[in-house]
Motif scaffolding. Structure first.
Motif, PDB file in Angstrom:
ATOM      1  N   LEU A   1       0.848  -1.186   0.000  1.00 41.14           N
ATOM      2  CA  LEU A   1       0.000   0.000   0.000  1.00 41.14           C
ATOM      3  C   LEU A   1       0.887   1.240   0.000  1.00 41.14           C
ATOM      4  CD1 LEU A   1      -2.612  -0.996   2.753  1.00 41.14           C
ATOM      5  CD2 LEU A   1      -2.938  -1.076   0.274  1.00 41.14           C
ATOM      6  N   HIS A   2       0.481   2.250  -0.738  1.00 43.66           N
ATOM      7  CA  HIS A   2       1.227   3.503  -0.796  1.00 43.66           C
ATOM      8  C   HIS A   2       0.256   4.667  -0.625  1.00 43.66           C
ATOM      9  CE1 HIS A   2       4.297   0.971  -2.788  1.00 43.66           C
ATOM     10  NE2 HIS A   2       3.302   0.552  -3.554  1.00 43.66           N
ATOM     11  N   ARG A   3       0.674   5.653   0.128  1.00 45.10           N
ATOM     12  CA  ARG A   3      -0.117   6.881   0.258  1.00 45.10           C
ATOM     13  C   ARG A   3       0.824   8.069   0.110  1.00 45.10           C
ATOM     14  NH1 ARG A   3      -4.229   6.802   4.945  1.00 45.10           N
ATOM     15  NH2 ARG A   3      -5.078   5.294   3.470  1.00 45.10           N
ATOM     16  N   THR A   4       0.455   8.979  -0.762  1.00 45.95           N
ATOM     17  CA  THR A   4       1.317  10.125  -1.057  1.00 45.95           C
ATOM     18  C   THR A   4       0.710  11.404  -0.509  1.00 45.95           C
ATOM     19  OG1 THR A   4       2.120   9.059  -3.080  1.00 45.95           O
ATOM     20  CG2 THR A   4       2.477  11.426  -2.886  1.00 45.95           C
ATOM     21  N   PHE A   5       1.563  12.195   0.140  1.00 38.37           N
ATOM     22  CA  PHE A   5       1.178  13.479   0.720  1.00 38.37           C
ATOM     23  C   PHE A   5       1.927  14.597  -0.009  1.00 38.37           C
ATOM     24  CE2 PHE A   5       0.734  10.273   3.943  1.00 38.37           C
ATOM     25  CZ  PHE A   5      -0.372  10.629   4.700  1.00 38.37           C
ATOM     26  N   LYS A   6       1.367  15.765   0.091  1.00 37.32           N
ATOM     27  CA  LYS A   6       2.032  16.972  -0.402  1.00 37.32           C
ATOM     28  C   LYS A   6       2.234  17.919   0.775  1.00 37.32           C
ATOM     29  CE  LYS A   6       1.332  20.943  -3.493  1.00 37.32           C
ATOM     30  NZ  LYS A   6       0.403  21.579  -4.455  1.00 37.32           N
ATOM     31  N   ILE A   7       3.408  18.526   0.858  1.00 34.69           N
ATOM     32  CA  ILE A   7       3.606  19.566   1.871  1.00 34.69           C
ATOM     33  C   ILE A   7       2.920  20.819   1.343  1.00 34.69           C
ATOM     34  CG2 ILE A   7       5.271  20.987   3.104  1.00 34.69           C
ATOM     35  CD1 ILE A   7       7.213  18.755   3.085  1.00 34.69           C
ATOM     36  N   SER A   8       1.753  21.115   1.910  1.00 34.29           N
ATOM     37  CA  SER A   8       0.943  22.228   1.414  1.00 34.29           C
ATOM     38  C   SER A   8       1.290  23.543   2.079  1.00 34.29           C
ATOM     39  CB  SER A   8      -0.544  21.925   1.612  1.00 34.29           C
ATOM     40  OG  SER A   8      -0.813  21.647   2.975  1.00 34.29           O
ATOM     41  N   GLU A   9       1.843  23.473   3.290  1.00 33.62           N
ATOM     42  CA  GLU A   9       2.255  24.678   4.001  1.00 33.62           C
ATOM     43  C   GLU A   9       3.629  24.434   4.622  1.00 33.62           C
ATOM     44  OE1 GLU A   9       1.067  27.566   4.066  1.00 33.62           O
ATOM     45  OE2 GLU A   9      -1.075  27.504   3.672  1.00 33.62           O
ATOM     46  N   PHE A  10       4.546  25.348   4.353  1.00 34.23           N
ATOM     47  CA  PHE A  10       5.883  25.287   4.922  1.00 34.23           C
ATOM     48  C   PHE A  10       5.891  26.013   6.270  1.00 34.23           C
ATOM     49  CE2 PHE A  10       6.559  24.576   0.404  1.00 34.23           C
ATOM     50  CZ  PHE A  10       7.409  23.486   0.437  1.00 34.23           C
ATOM     51  N   PRO A  11       7.028  26.008   6.980  1.00 32.28           N
ATOM     52  CA  PRO A  11       7.052  26.635   8.309  1.00 32.28           C
ATOM     53  C   PRO A  11       6.444  28.032   8.335  1.00 32.28           C
ATOM     54  CG  PRO A  11       9.114  25.504   7.915  1.00 32.28           C
ATOM     55  CD  PRO A  11       8.333  25.411   6.636  1.00 32.28           C
ATOM     56  N   ARG A  12       5.525  28.233   9.266  1.00 30.00           N
ATOM     57  CA  ARG A  12       4.840  29.516   9.361  1.00 30.00           C
ATOM     58  C   ARG A  12       5.666  30.558  10.113  1.00 30.00           C
ATOM     59  NH1 ARG A  12       1.139  25.426   9.762  1.00 30.00           N
ATOM     60  NH2 ARG A  12      -0.716  25.572   8.469  1.00 30.00           N
ATOM     61  N   SER A  13       6.720  30.097  10.789  1.00 23.71           N
ATOM     62  CA  SER A  13       7.606  31.016  11.506  1.00 23.71           C
ATOM     63  C   SER A  13       8.996  30.877  10.912  1.00 23.71           C
ATOM     64  CB  SER A  13       7.592  30.688  13.005  1.00 23.71           C
ATOM     65  OG  SER A  13       7.956  29.348  13.220  1.00 23.71           O
ATOM     66  N   GLN A  14      10.013  31.256  11.658  1.00 22.14           N
ATOM     67  CA  GLN A  14      11.392  31.159  11.195  1.00 22.14           C
ATOM     68  C   GLN A  14      11.706  29.749  10.686  1.00 22.14           C
ATOM     69  OE1 GLN A  14      14.189  33.248  11.049  1.00 22.14           O
ATOM     70  NE2 GLN A  14      15.313  31.514  10.223  1.00 22.14           N
ATOM     71  N   ALA A  15      12.108  29.646   9.417  1.00 21.01           N
ATOM     72  CA  ALA A  15      12.457  28.355   8.827  1.00 21.01           C
ATOM     73  C   ALA A  15      13.890  28.006   9.205  1.00 21.01           C
ATOM     74  CB  ALA A  15      12.305  28.417   7.310  1.00 21.01           C
TER      75      ALA A  15
END
Length: 545
Positions: free
Chosen positions: A394-408
């Motif tokens: 089984l495989h499930r793929t995600f996307k990073i839709s939001e990057f760090p909201r504060s200091q990266a």
């Protein structure tokens, strides 16, 4: 600790952050489909008022506005409700017609090679390209003489890929439909980023940014895929690699015996050496990280250069070889290097292990022999709304839709890469954009926001901090483009694999914990699991999500 904090405060990356997910839309953050849908609802409401009068027509119009507004305005997980309806309808339609299930066909398509390159004919007996020992020849004029390619037997639209072997043994995957060529490099980092000082991390990041700009500036580059795959390989393969590193270590003369010994392994610490050998000999598999970089080239954009290099597929290969040389020279300063360019068989091995993770140990034991290209695809695969299944996995793929909201923080993606000892692949896609077009797009977006703000003020709507941040993101993007940064569109996908629902839930739980620590948001690619899996877990650079 205080010294590192001081360095961070004085860093050029201090205050660095990523832009929010775009929601500019046509007006008020609504996309074209939403505006069209709401417009149709308003027209129907007006017709009800005119035809029905008061109060019947007015009530019908109010009901129409409520229904169309309730369906057309909401956004769920970054998509409008209308787009989610499309996703579910398409998914249901595919299931009813059986298009969501794949089994390979016995026959393929033939490829005949003429003087000008490749000509596609109706039928083909799928064969494997030659091994490295049978190198691709050149004619008397020094031009590449392409040998017969093999076809990757993959689901759906991905089954059109043809794999050639270039001079030197490298694979060249060609898509005759999209007019794209793909070369794949095995890469490695010879320094541990997380263990270096803050200053050295900055220097490497700066060098990597320059490498990105160089690669993005290579003519014809459409996309760049950089992937780190945590997989399970044979303990014997790890032991062979260890022995090879020991043999390659520096040689010194023993002052007591005069014997020349390698300064590694048993010569350094016999006890630890033997413990490691015993552990690897007893272990069936060990988690390791495989890294690759896929470069997707456009045949259309390189048409003139291809024509001058011999035309057809041979000219495309010559152009790809030039791009490969430029990439090899651009990476080392960042602590990254090209170990080798994957051959047809080693490329097929990566594809095969993606569909069948259980075969990773067996494939790793083969070393450079890899897998026959015609056997790279799955014998069975099925796509569903939230998972993609193949060969019992089984495989499930995600996307990073939001990057760090504060200091990266520097290296924040390492939390995803090292989120656990389970099969998962983190793929970062870079899509180069023309600087001029990027600036024009930015200008249009800022103009749209300005118009939206004017309308909001006239309607008496309250100003929100979220809107302010999105405008700040656009201003920051313009500033970076003007300063000479590469115009890149970034997409990050993560595929998690398992052999049961319970194992999948446990693996995803670890991944989400890593996402929370990195202050990122993950989003399941509902209704796009097949194409998302191909983009993330395989090295073919096929971003269509």
């Amino acid at each position: 600790m205080s010294a590192q904090t001081l360095s961070s405060e004085e860093s050029e990356w201090d205050g660095a952050r990523f832009g929010r997910e775009e929601s500019t839309g046509v007006v008020f953050g609504l996309d074209f489909l939403q505006v069209l849908f709401l417009g149709i609802g308003m027209v129907i409401a007006v017709v009800f008022v005119i035809a029905g009068g008061f109060p019947g027509g007015t009530l019908a119009a109010a009901g129409t506005v409520a229904v169309f507004g309730g369906l057309g305005i909401p956004r769920v997980f970054g998509k409008s409700f209308l787009k989610w309806v499309q996703v579910f309808v398409v998914s249901l339609s595919r299931r009813r017609t059986g298009q969501n299930e794949y089994m390979p066909e016995e026959e393929g398509i033939d490829v005949a090679i003429g003087d000008d390159g490749v000509q596609l004919l109706p039928e083909l007996d799928v064969i494997d390209p030659p091994r490295r020992s049978e190198d691709t020849p050149r004619d008397k004029k020094g031009r590449i003489a392409p040998l017969k390619p093999a076809r990757l037997m993959l689901p759906g639209e991905f089954g059109e890929l043809l794999v050639y072997q270039m001079p030197g043994g490298s694979a060249f995957a060609y898509d005759p439909t999209a007019k794209e060529g793909v070369v794949v490099a095995q890469i490695s980092t010879h320094k541990a980023f997380g263990l270096e000082s803050f200053d050295n991390q900055e220097a490497r990041l700066r060098a990597w940014a320059e490498a990105e700009a160089t690669i993005a500036g290579i003519d014809g580059v459409l996309r760049v895929q950089m992937s780190d795959q945590t997989t399970i390989v044979s303990g014997a393969a790890v032991l062979d690699h260890y022995d090879q590193e020991v043999n390659n270590a520096q040689v010194a003369e023993d002052p007591d015996t005069g014997e020349k010994v390698h300064q590694a392994g048993e010569a350094i610490d016999p006890f630890l050496h033997q413990s490691l050998v015993d552990m690897l000999s007893a272990a069936e598999g060990q988690p390791v990280h495989g890294m690759w970089m896929s470069i997707v080239l456009s045949q259309t954009k390189l048409a003139k250069r291809i024509h001058s290099s011999g035309r057809g597929i041979r000219g495309f290969m010559e152009t790809a070889l030039v791009a490969m040389g430029a990439i090899e020279s651009a990476l080392p300063e960042s602590g990254t290097e090209v170990v080798r360019w994957h051959s047809p068989r080693s490329l097929a091995a990566l594809v095969r292990s993606a569909f069948d993770p259980a075969s990773s140990v067996e494939i790793s034991e083969r070393g450079d022999d890899g897998v026959d290209v015609s056997a790279a695809g799955p014998m069975w695969a099925k796509d569903s709304l939230a998972t993609f299944s193949s060969e019992g996995a089984l495989h499930r793929t995600f996307k990073i839709s939001e990057f760090p909201r504060s200091q990266a923080q520097l290296g924040f993606l390492s939390g995803f890469i090292f989120s656990g000892d389970f099969r998962h692949t983190v793929s970062v896609y870079m899509k180069p954009r023309d600087i001029g077009k990027a600036l024009k797009t930015n200008e249009r977006s800022r103009a749209t926001w300005g118009t939206n703000e004017t309308i909001r003020q006239k309607l008496g709507k309250q100003k929100t901090r979220r809107n302010d941040r999105q405008i700040e993101d656009l201003d920051q993007e313009e500033e970076e483009l003007v300063r000479g940064h590469a115009a890149l569109k970034m997409t990050i996908l993560i595929t998690v694999s398992a052999f049961s629902e319970e194992e999948m839930d446990a693996n995803i739980s670890q991944l989400k914990t890593s996402a929370a620590r990195a202050n990122c948001e993950l989003r399941v690619m509902y209704g796009q699991q097949d194409s998302a899996f191909m983009a993330s877990a395989t090295p073919l650079g096929r971003l269509s999500v």
